[in-house]
Write an enzyme that holds these catalytic residues in place. Structure first.
Site, PDB file in Angstrom:
ATOM      1  CG  HIS A 140      -5.605  -1.998  -1.811  1.00  0.00           C
ATOM      2  ND1 HIS A 140      -4.613  -2.695  -1.153  1.00  0.00           N
ATOM      3  CD2 HIS A 140      -5.312  -0.684  -1.627  1.00  0.00           C
ATOM      4  CE1 HIS A 140      -3.762  -1.843  -0.597  1.00  0.00           C
ATOM      5  NE2 HIS A 140      -4.177  -0.615  -0.874  1.00  0.00           N
ATOM      6  CD  GLU A 141      -6.350   1.945  -4.344  1.00  0.00           C
ATOM      7  OE1 GLU A 141      -6.575   2.970  -3.657  1.00  0.00           O
ATOM      8  OE2 GLU A 141      -5.250   1.374  -4.333  1.00  0.00           O
ATOM      9  CG  HIS A 186      -7.305   3.130   0.767  1.00  0.00           C
ATOM     10  ND1 HIS A 186      -6.569   3.384   1.906  1.00  0.00           N
ATOM     11  CD2 HIS A 186      -6.445   2.537  -0.111  1.00  0.00           C
ATOM     12  CE1 HIS A 186      -5.324   2.948   1.734  1.00  0.00           C
ATOM     13  NE2 HIS A 186      -5.227   2.433   0.526  1.00  0.00           N
ATOM     14  CB  CYS A 220      -0.913  -0.001   1.224  1.00  0.00           C
ATOM     15  SG  CYS A 220      -1.994   1.454   1.332  1.00  0.00           S
TER      16      CYS A 220
END
Length: 212
Positions: A169-170, A173, A127
């Site tokens: 993953h994004e 966030h 990351c």
């Protein structure tokens, strides 16, 4: 913690002030509270032109890092916006094992993903907000992504393999989630140890050596 329109505007203005000096804004690192807060849903807080400039800046920061995705909170902006792109050359064996296909540039607003089926895949992830570390994360192998594009149109698309990993993953966030929250913590390795010992296409050696 939630972000008001005024706070988001202040955050964007701070980023643009840095850009105005001719440099790219830094990527905030783990420990910054914006990375642990729920980002605000985009409801028109920014004008179209300002949103377009922000997306362009995020793409440049992602390229410079380099990375395959960047979420607005990683620039200190608590807004549900992320950019994705994976056009890096990858060895055929790595691409095959990781199901890694090129991903054209995409900006996603207010995204939500849903797992498709029960199949999962586990690989090392890094990351840009946890510089120098890698850990194994098991994620759904296929997902549907529902989002709004930069033009304001509702979109839905399905992703598999490494593309699905980037999407998850994004999007995570934007909910204040870092990959380490979902990782096999025994797999955690700093960059030098990962490169020296575990940088294979799969995770079998790491599983044996680190016992996870």
């Amino acid at each position: 913690m939630t972000f008001s329109s005024a706070q988001i505007q202040d955050q964007v203005d701070a980023v643009m002030a840095i850009v105005g000096t001719g440099v790219l804004p830094p990527i905030v690192q783990a420990g910054h509270p914006v990375l642990r807060a729920e980002a605000a849903e985009f409801t028109g807080q920014l004008a179209d032109a300002e949103l377009a400039v922000l997306i362009e800046v995020m793409q440049k920061v992602m390229h410079a890092a380099p990375g395959v995705g960047l979420a607005a909170p990683q620039l200190g902006i608590g807004l549900q916006l992320a950019v994705l792109e994976d056009l890096y050359p990858v060895a055929e064996t790595v691409a095959d094992i990781r199901s890694r296909e090129p991903l054209e540039f995409l900006a996603i607003i207010n995204p939500r993903y849903t797992a498709l089926g029960s199949e999962t895949a586990a690989f090392y992830e890094g990351c840009l907000s946890m510089t120098g570390w890698q850990a194994v994360v098991e994620r759904p192998a296929r997902v549907q992504l529902d989002y709004t594009d930069a033009a304001g149109s509702a979109r839905a698309a399905q992703y598999a393999g490494w593309q699905a990993r980037i999407v998850q993953h994004e999007t995570d966030h934007l909910g204040g989630i870092l990959y380490i929250d979902k990782a096999h913590t025994r797999s955690l390795a700093d960059g030098a140890e990962y490169a020296a010992r575990w940088a294979q296409p799969g995770i079998e050696l790491a599983q044996q050596g680190l016992r996870f």
